[in-house]
Design an enzyme around this catalytic site. Structure first.
Site, PDB file in Angstrom:
ATOM      1  N   CYS A 193       0.845  -1.186   0.000  1.00 24.65           N
ATOM      2  CA  CYS A 193       0.000   0.000   0.000  1.00 24.65           C
ATOM      3  C   CYS A 193       0.884   1.242   0.000  1.00 24.65           C
ATOM      4  CB  CYS A 193      -0.910  -0.009   1.218  1.00 24.65           C
ATOM      5  SG  CYS A 193      -1.794  -1.554   1.468  1.00 24.65           S
TER       6      CYS A 193
ATOM      7  N   GLU B  92       4.827 -21.819 -18.467  1.00 24.55           N
ATOM      8  CA  GLU B  92       4.834 -20.415 -18.069  1.00 24.55           C
ATOM      9  C   GLU B  92       6.048 -19.689 -18.653  1.00 24.55           C
ATOM     10  OE1 GLU B  92       4.042 -16.710 -16.266  1.00 24.55           O
ATOM     11  OE2 GLU B  92       2.849 -18.364 -17.037  1.00 24.55           O
TER      12      GLU B  92
ATOM     13  N   LYS C 224       5.877 -16.251 -21.042  1.00 22.66           N
ATOM     14  CA  LYS C 224       6.543 -14.985 -20.724  1.00 22.66           C
ATOM     15  C   LYS C 224       7.384 -14.508 -21.903  1.00 22.66           C
ATOM     16  CE  LYS C 224       4.925 -13.832 -17.014  1.00 22.66           C
ATOM     17  NZ  LYS C 224       3.721 -14.362 -17.627  1.00 22.66           N
TER      18      LYS C 224
ATOM     19  N   HIS D 259       7.478 -37.268 -30.893  1.00 25.09           N
ATOM     20  CA  HIS D 259       6.173 -37.443 -31.534  1.00 25.09           C
ATOM     21  C   HIS D 259       5.813 -36.225 -32.384  1.00 25.09           C
ATOM     22  CE1 HIS D 259       5.371 -41.152 -29.317  1.00 25.09           C
ATOM     23  NE2 HIS D 259       5.943 -40.543 -28.276  1.00 25.09           N
TER      24      HIS D 259
ATOM     25  N   TRP E 162      -4.279  -1.321  -0.375  1.00 24.02           N
ATOM     26  CA  TRP E 162      -4.527  -2.498  -1.211  1.00 24.02           C
ATOM     27  C   TRP E 162      -4.948  -3.593  -0.233  1.00 24.02           C
ATOM     28  CZ3 TRP E 162      -4.411  -3.833  -6.395  1.00 24.02           C
ATOM     29  CH2 TRP E 162      -4.358  -5.186  -6.693  1.00 24.02           C
TER      30      TRP E 162
ATOM     31  N   LYS F 205      -4.014  -6.050 -18.948  1.00 30.22           N
ATOM     32  CA  LYS F 205      -3.702  -6.632 -17.643  1.00 30.22           C
ATOM     33  C   LYS F 205      -4.823  -7.526 -17.137  1.00 30.22           C
ATOM     34  CE  LYS F 205      -1.233  -7.326 -14.002  1.00 30.22           C
ATOM     35  NZ  LYS F 205      -0.094  -8.248 -14.124  1.00 30.22           N
TER      36      LYS F 205
ATOM     37  N   ARG G 173       0.657   2.411  -7.923  1.00 28.76           N
ATOM     38  CA  ARG G 173       0.762   1.132  -7.212  1.00 28.76           C
ATOM     39  C   ARG G 173      -0.584   0.399  -7.144  1.00 28.76           C
ATOM     40  NH1 ARG G 173       5.256   1.298  -3.407  1.00 28.76           N
ATOM     41  NH2 ARG G 173       4.063   0.091  -1.917  1.00 28.76           N
TER      42      ARG G 173
ATOM     43  N   ASN H  89       1.402  -0.824   6.259  1.00 29.88           N
ATOM     44  CA  ASN H  89       1.549  -1.756   5.147  1.00 29.88           C
ATOM     45  C   ASN H  89       2.013  -3.092   5.696  1.00 29.88           C
ATOM     46  OD1 ASN H  89       1.009   0.389   3.480  1.00 29.88           O
ATOM     47  ND2 ASN H  89       3.085   0.563   2.662  1.00 29.88           N
ATOM     48  N   GLY H  90       1.587  -4.192   5.054  1.00 35.77           N
ATOM     49  CA  GLY H  90       2.063  -5.504   5.467  1.00 35.77           C
ATOM     50  C   GLY H  90       0.991  -6.306   6.170  1.00 35.77           C
TER      51      GLY H  90
ATOM     52  N   GLU I  13       5.088 -13.305 -24.898  1.00 41.62           N
ATOM     53  CA  GLU I  13       4.180 -12.184 -24.691  1.00 41.62           C
ATOM     54  C   GLU I  13       4.895 -10.849 -24.582  1.00 41.62           C
ATOM     55  OE1 GLU I  13       1.697 -12.348 -21.171  1.00 41.62           O
ATOM     56  OE2 GLU I  13       3.325 -13.147 -19.955  1.00 41.62           O
TER      57      GLU I  13
END
Length: 624
Positions: free
Chosen positions: A2, A497, A501, A520, A75, A619, A27, A101-102, A504
Site C-alpha cells: 500500500c 509459463e 513470458k 512425436h 490495497w 492486464k 501502485r 503496510n504488510g 508475450e
C-alpha cells in the site's frame, strides 16, 4: 504494497500528503484516507475509492489546519474495501492514528486479548490492533501524560507484534513528532529544511526533497521538524546513510528500475513472505486434524475435505499454468483426482462437475470474466468453489465459498510475475492443508515442507543475485525467432509459463513441450543451434529429462538447462546451466520460474520491446 505518506513541518500538512498519495497511485489501491493532529482528537477522513473521492469528502468536512499528518492508499489484504476498513485506523480515544503496510500475523490473538480488555474495534483489518495496542501501553504508569510517551508505547507494542510490516503513528496531543517502524516492508525518510517526510516509496516525496534515508529491517524512527532519530527496537541509536536521489519522477515510481516488470520480479522474495505471513502455526501440524496452516476464513474443515470426491481447477493464461502446478500438488499430497481446464473452455464442454466436487479458480485480478463464468457454472451445479486471488473483495472472491488471498500486492506490468509465484505458494499451502486433513500426507512430512516454505524468500533472493546469468542467456536468445522449452512433470508446467513470458513480451515464438513428446513430432523442428531451455528440478524424472536432452543435442540443438545445485550430471549434457538453490522438489517450481522471467525480460529489452505494455494485451481480461 500500500502507499504511506507522513509529514511534519511548517506548511499545511494536507496538501503535501494528498500530493504524495497521488504520486503513489501507480501502485494501485481501493481506498484512501488521512489523519491530522488536532487539539483533542485526530482529524480523520477516509473513504473507499480513489483519491478524488477522498478530496470530495474532505471538501465537505471541517479539517484541522495542522502541520502534522499521515495518509494512506490501501490495497486490501484483511477485510474487503470499505470506508471503515480504509486507513488510518485509530484507538478507542481517537487520539492515536496509524497507517500500515504488510501483515500482522498474530492479529486475531491480539484482537481477542484487547477486546477482553475493553477495546472497541470498528474494522475487519489486522491493522487496527496496532493503535489499540499502543493505547493499552500508553495507559501504563511510565507512558502516561509525559512528553514522548508515544515513543515508549510504540516500542512496547513492538514486542507483541508478529509479521512483516511498516507503520507510522501520530498522537493528537503529541504534535511534535511522528513515530515509524520498519519490519520487512519498505519505508523511507525524506529530509527537508524545517520539515521531514515519511513514505513507503520515493515518488511520494520527490517533489519536496531528493535527500532520503532508507530504513532497514528492525529500525524505529522518531521524526521531528528539525531532526530525525533512528534506533533499533531496544532504543539504541543507529546510523543510516543519507542518499541523494537522481531519478526523475517516472523512474522513481519504478523504484529506480527501468521497468515495472523488473521491479516486480525483484519484489518476489517479499511477496512470498506476505503469502506465508500469519499462515503457519508454530511447530507445524501435529495430527491429521491439525494441519499447521491457517487461512483467512479457515478454508475447508477436516470433514469437508474428507467428503470431497474430485477437484477441478480452472484459470486463464499465467494463472492456468499455476493451476497445472496445483493439479500435481493436490493429486500427490491429497490423493484426489484433479482436472485442470482453461476457463474459456470449461463451460462449453458440459463439465461433469457436481455436489461433492470442488472447483478452484485462480485469478490475479479476481475479475477475469472467463474464470468468473466458470466459477458460476460450477456453483450452479452444486460444487464448492475456492478462489485463489490477489484482490480482496474482487468478484471471484465475493462469489467463492472459500478464498485464499495471495497478497502479492498490485502488479503494474501486463506480464504477471510476482502474482504467479505467489499463486504457486498458495497452492503448496492449500494442497498441504487438505493432504494432512485427509490423512494422505503425513503430518511429519508436512512439517518439513512448511519449514522449507519459510526459507523460500531467501532462496528467491539467491536466484535474483544470479540475474546476470539469465541476462547473458537472453542476449543470445534475442537473435532467434523460435525457442523451445521442455520439462517433465512439474517442470513441464514451469516450462509452459516460461514460454508464455518469452512470447508475450519479446514476441519471439516459443513453445513448451512435455519432454517425452519430442519424438512425436516437435523434434522435426530441432536443427543446428536452435535454442532449447530444459527445466530439470524433479529428482524422480532427472534421468528421463537427461535422456531427452541427449536427443536434442544429437540433432544439433543448443540446450540451456535450469537445474538445482544437487544435479551436477545435467552440466555434462547441456551447453550451459542456470543453477537454482536446493529446496524441496515440490517448491522448486517457484524458484525455477524466476530465471525464466528474467530471460523473457532481458530478451524483450534486447529486442527493443515495450516490456510493461506488450502489444495487443491487457492486464485484466474482463470480456470473453
Amino acid at each position: 504494497m500500500c502507499g504511506i505518506v507522513g509529514y511534519i513541518g511548517r506548511k499545511p500538512a494536507l496538501p503535501v500528503i494528498l500530493d504524495g498519495l497521488r504520486r503513489l497511485e501507480y501502485r494501485g489501491y481501493d481506498s484512501a484516507g488521512v489523519a491530522l493532529t488536532g487539539s483533542d482528537k485526530v482529524g480523520l477522513t477516509k473513504t473507499e475509492g480513489r483519491i478524488a473521492d477522498l478530496v470530495e469528502k474532505l471538501a465537505r468536512e471541517t479539517i484541522p489546519q495542522s502541520t502534522v499528518g499521515i495518509g494512506h492508499t490501501r490495497w486490501a489484504t484483511h477485510g474487503r474495501p470499505s470506508d471503515r476498513n480504509a486507513h488510518p485506523h485509530t484507538d478507542c480515544t481517537g487520539k492515536i492514528a496509524v497507517v500500515h503496510n504488510g501483515v500482522i500475523e498474530n492479529y486475531l490473538l491480539l484482537r481477542q486479548r484487547l477486546e477482553t480488555a475493553g477495546h472497541r474495534f470498528r474494522s475487519e483489518t489486522d491493522t487496527e490492533v496496532i493503535p489499540h495496542l499502543i493505547e493499552e501501553y500508553y495507559k501504563d504508569g511510565d507512558a502516561a501524560g509525559t512528553g514522548g510517551a508515544l515513543v515508549t508505547a510504540v516500542r512496547r507494542a513492538l514486542g507483541d507484534l508478529r509479521g512483516y510490516y511498516a507503520f507510522v503513528v501520530l498522537r493528537a496531543d503529541e504534535p511534535d513528532h511522528l513515530v515509524a517502524v520498519r519490519r520487512g516492508n519498505p519505508l523511507i525518510i525524506g529530509l527537508g529544511e524545517g520539515e521531514n517526510f515519511l513514505a513507503s516509496d520515493i515518488p511520494a516525496i520527490l517533489r519536496h526533497t531528493r535527500r532520503v534515508v532508507v530504513l532497514e529491517d528492525g529500525d524505529m524512527v522518531v521524526v521531528e521538524r528539525s531532526r530525525v532519530q533512528i534506533t533499533d527496537s531496544e532504543g539504541l541509536a543507529v546510523d543510516r546513510a543519507v542518499l541523494g536521489v537522481e531519478w526523475d519522477v517516472e523512474a522513481a515510481e519504478r523504484g529506480g528500475y527501468p521497468h515495472f516488470m523488473l521491479k516486480e520480479i525483484f519484489e518476489q522474495p517479499i511477496c512470498l513472505q506476505q503469502t506465508l505471513a500469519g499462515r503457519l502455526t508454530a511447530g507445524g501440524p501435529r495430527s491429521p486434524a491439525e494441519t499447521g496452516i491457517m487461512f483467512e476464513k479457515g478454508v475447508l474443515g477436516t470433514e469437508e475435505v474428507v467428503a470431497l470426491d474430485r477437484v477441478f481447477i480452472t484459470a486463464c493464461g499465467t494463472a492456468f499454468h499455476a493451476g497445472l502446478i496445483g493439479k500435481h500438488l493436490i493429486e500427490k499430497l491429497a490423493r484426489l483426482p484433479v482436472e485442470a481446464d482453461i476457463a474459456s473452455e470449461f463451460r462449453y464442454r458440459d463439465p461433469l462437475i457436481r455436489k461433492g466436487d470442488m472447483l478452484i479458480v485462480v485469478s490475479q485480478s479476481g475479475e477475469t470474466l472467463d474464470t468468473l463464468e466458470a466459477q458460476r457454472e460450477a456453483a450452479r451445479r452444486g460444487a464448492r468453489t475456492v478462489a485463489i486471488t490477489n484482490v480482496v473483495g474482487s468478484s471471484v472472491a465475493r462469489e467463492a465459498d472459500e478464498v485464499v488471498y495471495t497478497r502479492a500486492g498490485p502488479e503494474i506490468a501486463v506480464a504477471s510475475t510476482k502474482a504467479y509465484t505467489a499463486q504457486l505458494l498458495a497452492f503448496v499451502l492449500f494442497a498441504c492443508h487438505i493432504g494432512v486433513a485427509r490423512g494422505t500426507f503425513p503430518a511429519s512430512r508436512a512439517s518439513l515442507l512448511l519449514e522449507e516454505c519459510k526459507g523460500l524468500p531467501s532462496l528467491a533472493d539467491a536466484v535474483l543475485d544470479r540475474a546476470a546469468v539469465a541476462q547473458e542467456v537472453a542476449g543470445r536468445l534475442a537473435r532467434w525467432e523460435h525457442v523451445f522449452y521442455v520439462g517433465r512433470g512439474l517442470d513441464w508446467a514451469v516450462a509452459m509459463e516460461g514460454q508464455l513470458k518469452l512470447k508475450e513480451i519479446s514476441y519471439i515464438h516459443a513453445e513448451a513441450i512435455a519432454a517425452g513428446e519430442l519424438k512425436h513430432g516437435t523434434l522435426a523442428l530441432i536443427d543446428n543451434g536452435v535454442p532449447v531451455i530444459a527445466v530439470s528440478t524433479q529428482p524422480d524424472l532427472r534421468n528421463k529429462t537427461i535422456s531427452n536432452v541427449q536427443v536434442i543435442k544429437a540433432r544439433g540443438g543448443y540446450v540451456i538447462a535450469v537445474a538445482t545445485e544437487d544435479d551436477p550430471e545435467i552440466a555434462e549434457h547441456a551447453d550451459e546451466v542456470i543453477w537454482l538453490p536446493k529446496t524441496d522438489p515440490l517448491l522448486a517450481p517457484i524458484l525455477a520460474a524466476i530465471p525464466l522471467q528474467l530471460i523473457a525480460y532481458y530478451a524483450a529489452v534486447a529486442r527493443g520491446c515495450d516490456v510493461d505494455k506488450p502489444r495487443n494485451l491487457a492486464k485484466s481480461v474482463t470480456v470473453e
